[in-house]
Scaffold this motif. Structure first.
Motif, PDB file in Angstrom:
ATOM      1  N   SER A 138       0.836  -1.202   0.000  1.00 54.52           N
ATOM      2  CA  SER A 138       0.000   0.000   0.000  1.00 54.52           C
ATOM      3  C   SER A 138       0.873   1.255   0.000  1.00 54.52           C
ATOM      4  CB  SER A 138      -0.917  -0.023   1.218  1.00 54.52           C
ATOM      5  OG  SER A 138      -1.652   1.160   1.308  1.00 54.52           O
ATOM      6  N   GLN A 139       1.903   1.241   0.834  1.00 60.13           N
ATOM      7  CA  GLN A 139       2.824   2.372   0.913  1.00 60.13           C
ATOM      8  C   GLN A 139       3.521   2.586  -0.439  1.00 60.13           C
ATOM      9  OE1 GLN A 139       5.886   1.869   3.871  1.00 60.13           O
ATOM     10  NE2 GLN A 139       6.580   3.971   3.712  1.00 60.13           N
ATOM     11  N   ILE A 140       3.956   1.506  -1.052  1.00 62.64           N
ATOM     12  CA  ILE A 140       4.610   1.590  -2.363  1.00 62.64           C
ATOM     13  C   ILE A 140       3.618   2.109  -3.406  1.00 62.64           C
ATOM     14  CG2 ILE A 140       5.599   0.205  -4.239  1.00 62.64           C
ATOM     15  CD1 ILE A 140       6.808  -1.599  -1.960  1.00 62.64           C
ATOM     16  N   GLY A 141       2.397   1.570  -3.394  1.00 59.80           N
ATOM     17  CA  GLY A 141       1.367   1.984  -4.339  1.00 59.80           C
ATOM     18  C   GLY A 141       1.011   3.453  -4.239  1.00 59.80           C
ATOM     19  N   GLU A 142       1.096   3.996  -3.040  1.00 55.80           N
ATOM     20  CA  GLU A 142       0.777   5.409  -2.827  1.00 55.80           C
ATOM     21  C   GLU A 142       1.968   6.323  -3.098  1.00 55.80           C
ATOM     22  OE1 GLU A 142      -0.706   5.460   1.179  1.00 55.80           O
ATOM     23  OE2 GLU A 142      -2.482   4.292   0.632  1.00 55.80           O
ATOM     24  N   GLY A 143       3.108   5.716  -3.452  1.00 56.33           N
ATOM     25  CA  GLY A 143       4.302   6.512  -3.730  1.00 56.33           C
ATOM     26  C   GLY A 143       5.002   7.019  -2.488  1.00 56.33           C
ATOM     27  N   ASP A 144       4.693   6.434  -1.343  1.00 48.71           N
ATOM     28  CA  ASP A 144       5.282   6.876  -0.080  1.00 48.71           C
ATOM     29  C   ASP A 144       6.545   6.116   0.307  1.00 48.71           C
ATOM     30  OD1 ASP A 144       3.330   8.791   0.291  1.00 48.71           O
ATOM     31  OD2 ASP A 144       2.057   7.488   1.492  1.00 48.71           O
ATOM     32  N   PHE A 145       6.964   5.177  -0.513  1.00 45.08           N
ATOM     33  CA  PHE A 145       8.164   4.409  -0.203  1.00 45.08           C
ATOM     34  C   PHE A 145       9.349   5.102  -0.883  1.00 45.08           C
ATOM     35  CE2 PHE A 145      11.134   0.838  -0.494  1.00 45.08           C
ATOM     36  CZ  PHE A 145      11.107   0.410   0.813  1.00 45.08           C
ATOM     37  N   THR A 146       9.920   6.043  -0.175  1.00 42.59           N
ATOM     38  CA  THR A 146      10.916   6.936  -0.761  1.00 42.59           C
ATOM     39  C   THR A 146      12.338   6.455  -0.504  1.00 42.59           C
ATOM     40  OG1 THR A 146      11.075   8.281   1.235  1.00 42.59           O
ATOM     41  CG2 THR A 146       9.362   8.896  -0.369  1.00 42.59           C
ATOM     42  N   LEU A 147      13.259   7.057  -1.218  1.00 44.18           N
ATOM     43  CA  LEU A 147      14.677   6.794  -0.987  1.00 44.18           C
ATOM     44  C   LEU A 147      15.060   7.191   0.440  1.00 44.18           C
ATOM     45  CD1 LEU A 147      17.430   5.895  -2.015  1.00 44.18           C
ATOM     46  CD2 LEU A 147      17.751   8.194  -2.947  1.00 44.18           C
ATOM     47  N   ASP A 148      14.493   8.280   0.934  1.00 48.94           N
ATOM     48  CA  ASP A 148      14.762   8.697   2.323  1.00 48.94           C
ATOM     49  C   ASP A 148      14.335   7.619   3.313  1.00 48.94           C
ATOM     50  OD1 ASP A 148      15.833  11.129   1.549  1.00 48.94           O
ATOM     51  OD2 ASP A 148      13.966  12.241   1.848  1.00 48.94           O
ATOM     52  N   HIS A 149      13.205   6.998   3.031  1.00 48.94           N
ATOM     53  CA  HIS A 149      12.728   5.907   3.891  1.00 48.94           C
ATOM     54  C   HIS A 149      13.761   4.779   3.898  1.00 48.94           C
ATOM     55  CE1 HIS A 149       9.721   3.176   5.701  1.00 48.94           C
ATOM     56  NE2 HIS A 149      10.270   2.272   4.912  1.00 48.94           N
ATOM     57  N   CYS A 150      14.242   4.418   2.728  1.00 51.49           N
ATOM     58  CA  CYS A 150      15.237   3.339   2.630  1.00 51.49           C
ATOM     59  C   CYS A 150      16.513   3.710   3.372  1.00 51.49           C
ATOM     60  CB  CYS A 150      15.565   3.047   1.169  1.00 51.49           C
ATOM     61  SG  CYS A 150      14.247   2.182   0.316  1.00 51.49           S
ATOM     62  N   GLN A 151      16.951   4.925   3.183  1.00 51.18           N
ATOM     63  CA  GLN A 151      18.172   5.355   3.859  1.00 51.18           C
ATOM     64  C   GLN A 151      18.006   5.344   5.378  1.00 51.18           C
ATOM     65  OE1 GLN A 151      18.678   9.016   1.659  1.00 51.18           O
ATOM     66  NE2 GLN A 151      20.164   8.059   0.274  1.00 51.18           N
ATOM     67  N   ALA A 152      16.822   5.653   5.854  1.00 48.54           N
ATOM     68  CA  ALA A 152      16.567   5.599   7.303  1.00 48.54           C
ATOM     69  C   ALA A 152      16.618   4.156   7.814  1.00 48.54           C
ATOM     70  CB  ALA A 152      15.214   6.224   7.620  1.00 48.54           C
ATOM     71  N   ILE A 153      16.034   3.227   7.069  1.00 46.83           N
ATOM     72  CA  ILE A 153      16.065   1.814   7.461  1.00 46.83           C
ATOM     73  C   ILE A 153      17.502   1.301   7.464  1.00 46.83           C
ATOM     74  CG2 ILE A 153      15.393  -0.528   6.733  1.00 46.83           C
ATOM     75  CD1 ILE A 153      13.041   0.941   7.894  1.00 46.83           C
ATOM     76  N   ILE A 154      18.254   1.643   6.429  1.00 48.05           N
ATOM     77  CA  ILE A 154      19.662   1.222   6.336  1.00 48.05           C
ATOM     78  C   ILE A 154      20.465   1.801   7.490  1.00 48.05           C
ATOM     79  CG2 ILE A 154      21.763   1.494   4.952  1.00 48.05           C
ATOM     80  CD1 ILE A 154      19.848   1.335   2.448  1.00 48.05           C
ATOM     81  N   LYS A 155      20.219   3.055   7.829  1.00 45.27           N
ATOM     82  CA  LYS A 155      20.935   3.689   8.945  1.00 45.27           C
ATOM     83  C   LYS A 155      20.634   2.984  10.263  1.00 45.27           C
ATOM     84  CE  LYS A 155      21.539   8.099  11.344  1.00 45.27           C
ATOM     85  NZ  LYS A 155      21.192   7.676  12.678  1.00 45.27           N
ATOM     86  N   ILE A 156      19.386   2.628  10.475  1.00 46.07           N
ATOM     87  CA  ILE A 156      19.035   1.920  11.717  1.00 46.07           C
ATOM     88  C   ILE A 156      19.797   0.606  11.799  1.00 46.07           C
ATOM     89  CG2 ILE A 156      17.184   0.666  12.906  1.00 46.07           C
ATOM     90  CD1 ILE A 156      15.299   2.948  11.894  1.00 46.07           C
ATOM     91  N   LEU A 157      19.808  -0.145  10.714  1.00 48.34           N
ATOM     92  CA  LEU A 157      20.476  -1.444  10.724  1.00 48.34           C
ATOM     93  C   LEU A 157      21.994  -1.324  10.830  1.00 48.34           C
ATOM     94  CD1 LEU A 157      18.302  -3.349   8.122  1.00 48.34           C
ATOM     95  CD2 LEU A 157      18.366  -3.706  10.592  1.00 48.34           C
ATOM     96  N   ASN A 158      22.580  -0.335  10.151  1.00 43.41           N
ATOM     97  CA  ASN A 158      24.037  -0.223  10.116  1.00 43.41           C
ATOM     98  C   ASN A 158      24.639   0.580  11.257  1.00 43.41           C
ATOM     99  OD1 ASN A 158      24.485  -1.773   7.844  1.00 43.41           O
ATOM    100  ND2 ASN A 158      24.314  -0.048   6.456  1.00 43.41           N
ATOM    101  N   GLU A 159      23.935   1.588  11.713  1.00 39.03           N
ATOM    102  CA  GLU A 159      24.532   2.505  12.681  1.00 39.03           C
ATOM    103  C   GLU A 159      23.837   2.496  14.041  1.00 39.03           C
ATOM    104  OE1 GLU A 159      24.925   6.419  10.952  1.00 39.03           O
ATOM    105  OE2 GLU A 159      25.446   5.540   9.008  1.00 39.03           O
ATOM    106  N   ASP A 160      22.541   2.728  14.028  1.00 36.95           N
ATOM    107  CA  ASP A 160      21.810   2.858  15.293  1.00 36.95           C
ATOM    108  C   ASP A 160      21.651   1.508  15.986  1.00 36.95           C
ATOM    109  OD1 ASP A 160      21.589   5.493  14.497  1.00 36.95           O
ATOM    110  OD2 ASP A 160      19.524   5.287  13.809  1.00 36.95           O
ATOM    111  N   GLY A 161      21.419   0.477  15.216  1.00 37.73           N
ATOM    112  CA  GLY A 161      21.216  -0.856  15.772  1.00 37.73           C
ATOM    113  C   GLY A 161      19.760  -1.126  16.106  1.00 37.73           C
TER     114      GLY A 161
END
Length: 125
Positions: free
Chosen positions: A92-115
């Protein structure tokens, strides 16, 4: 003394199912948490080529936790229901165009840096 012992045994019998249900609930909560990240990181790989390699690298941080989870859950029927619900929400999020590059970068940051949340993951130990 016999009454006290009887009461202790009765209390133990009554609380065992509650403890088991509580542990199951905790594991299901962890499953939802980890699968949120896995689904999102996989979508980042598919929908944002500029974040693809970083997403692949971040995904590796999830696998040790997912393996621990799998060893505790058994058949995983409840987890599959969670994954289906999360996938529908993400679609649904992807269909609405809300799945942005910023969202991906935030997820990657949590996994790589924040934990990930160590308190929540402690339920796997």
């Amino acid at each position: 003394m016999k009454k006290w012992l009887g009461a202790a045994v009765a209390a133990l019998i009554v609380t065992l199912p509650v403890q088991a249900e509580t542990q199951d609930y905790k594991l299901i909560t962890v499953a939802g948490y980890l699968n949120f990240y896995l689904l999102n990181i996989n979508a980042c790989q598919d929908f944002h080529p500029e974040a693809r390699q970083a997403a692949y690298d971040a995904e590796q941080k999830l696998y040790p936790w997912l393996e621990k989870l799998h060893s505790k859950l058994g058949d995983g029927k409840q987890v599959s229901e969670i994954v289906l619900k999360r996938r529908a929400m993400l679609n649904s999020q992807i269909g609405e165009g809300d799945f942005t590059l910023d969202h991906c970068q935030a997820i990657i940051k949590i996994l790589n840096e924040d934990g990930l949340d160590k308190t929540l993951l402690a339920n796997l130990d």
